[in-house]
Design an enzyme around this catalytic site. Structure first.
Site, PDB file in Angstrom:
ATOM      1  N   GLU A 222       0.849  -1.188   0.000  1.00  0.00           N
ATOM      2  CA  GLU A 222       0.000   0.000   0.000  1.00  0.00           C
ATOM      3  C   GLU A 222       0.885   1.240   0.000  1.00  0.00           C
ATOM      4  OE1 GLU A 222      -3.719   1.980   2.476  1.00  0.00           O
ATOM      5  OE2 GLU A 222      -2.135   0.928   3.558  1.00  0.00           O
ATOM      6  N   ASP A 301     -11.166   1.414   7.199  1.00  0.00           N
ATOM      7  CA  ASP A 301     -11.528   2.219   8.374  1.00  0.00           C
ATOM      8  C   ASP A 301     -12.636   3.202   8.002  1.00  0.00           C
ATOM      9  OD1 ASP A 301      -9.416   1.454  10.433  1.00  0.00           O
ATOM     10  OD2 ASP A 301      -8.134   2.047   8.765  1.00  0.00           O
TER      11      ASP A 301
END
Length: 358
Positions: A222, A301
């Site tokens: 990422e 999230d």
């Protein structure tokens, strides 16, 4: 109503006007959710209520009604992201708070069509207020069982070590995770800034987890490039990769992931919110899909990124022209990559087929 990557409501009737047959409600598509962090799953309203309960001052970024502006591709940006996350975590202090958080996360997942959730948590985050590592994990697992019973959603836990801490701490967590493998823990992960710490430093912790029957699901690919994905494969023998999108930059690595059937837990809205990619259309969903790399779309999230599970499928539809049969295949890949029991997988896969022909 679905939410866009920025958290704004979407009108389902305007999502896919190009073809009426492609207007199937994505919330009705059965799917598995394999990348959801414990604290980050919280509803914004719940955070505000808990902060008021404990007298915690929340910065405007967490109370403004819109996702905070984040860019974690540099150290300063990641620090800001982590600071907001830590403030939110400090508002979860009691078993009742844990119960509420898990129940609400389950309710949101059910609303978005999830039939199976693997929620990721580092129990050390709550050990101080809940009486230690073992009591903390017991409280979390009890909350998971209660939420599963109340909502009908299959829920399990991935215990995640923090790569910012010492590898010996990760070994302790791996042993703890194995101890509770028959009580709801199905995997072992490694989270936080992947630019810190070498994957190989945590190889023994992952060996303990694998030997105890847990799947290995570390974060990689990422914030750093394809090399971090290779490290997860070579050093940690990952069966799933948290994120993994940067593998798209290396065709040989894509072939390797596809041949080994390693599922990448791709979180498109998160990638854009953190500045990994500038725009939703830049996330390499097509590259991974066309290379045959299994994917499980995840919300990561929602508290900080403003969208939940169904919105990730909507992003694939709107920005990458995924057809409904292709979206159904993404849902199948999420189910196949999960640790769900075979009968649960069969039920979800049958539901996906019904969605396609509806």
């Amino acid at each position: 109503m679905l939410a866009s990557p920025g958290g704004h409501p979407l009108n389902p009737s305007s999502v896919c006007a190009r073809d009426p047959a492609a207007d199937r409600d994505l919330r009705l598509l059965p799917k598995a959710h394999l990348h959801l962090h414990f604290t980050g799953s919280m509803r914004p309203g719940t955070l505000i209520e808990l902060a008021d309960k404990y007298g915690v001052h929340l910065p405007e970024a967490l109370t403004g009604g819109r996702p905070p502006k984040l860019r974690a591709t540099d150290e300063r940006g990641w620090f800001r992201f982590q600071r907001l996350y830590d403030i939110a975590r400090s508002c979860v202090r009691s078993p009742e708070d844990i119960q509420r958080l898990v129940r609400e996360a389950a309710e949101e997942d059910v609303r978005d069509g999830s039939g199976w959730l693997e929620i990721q948590v580092d129990p050390t985050s709550y050990a101080t207020t809940l009486g230690g590592l073992i009591p903390a994990l017991e409280v979390i697992l009890d909350a998971v069982r209660s939420a599963a019973r109340d909502t009908g959603l299959g829920i399990r836990v991935v215990v995640a070590a923090n790569r910012m801490k010492h590898p010996l701490d990760a070994r302790t967590l791996a042993r703890l995770a194995v101890r509770f493998a028959d009580q709801g823990v199905v995997g072992f992960g490694l989270s936080n800034d992947e630019r810190r710490g070498m994957a190989r430093d945590f190889d023994r912790a992952f060996a303990i987890a694998r030997e105890g029957g847990l799947l290995a699901a570390p974060h990689g690919g990422e914030l750093t490039g394809p090399s971090s994905v290779r490290d997860c494969l070579d050093d940690l023998h990952a069966s799933r990769i948290g994120h993994g999108v940067r593998a798209a930059e290396d065709p040989r690595l894509l072939r390797r992931l596809a041949e080994r059937g390693v599922t990448c837990e791709v979180c498109p809205s998160s990638n854009v919110a953190l500045g990994v990619y500038e725009k939703p259309e830049d996330v390499p969903l097509r590259t991974l899909y066309d290379a045959g790399v299994p994917m499980a779309l995840g919300a990561d999230d929602p508290l900080l990124f403003g969208s939940r599970l169904a919105a990730q499928y909507d992003l694939a539809r709107r920005h990458h022209a995924f057809t409904d049969p292709e979206l159904a295949e993404l849902a199948r890949q999420s189910v196949r990559g999960s640790a769900a029991p075979e009968d649960t997988k069969a039920k979800l896969l049958a539901g996906i087929e019904e969605w396609v022909v509806s």
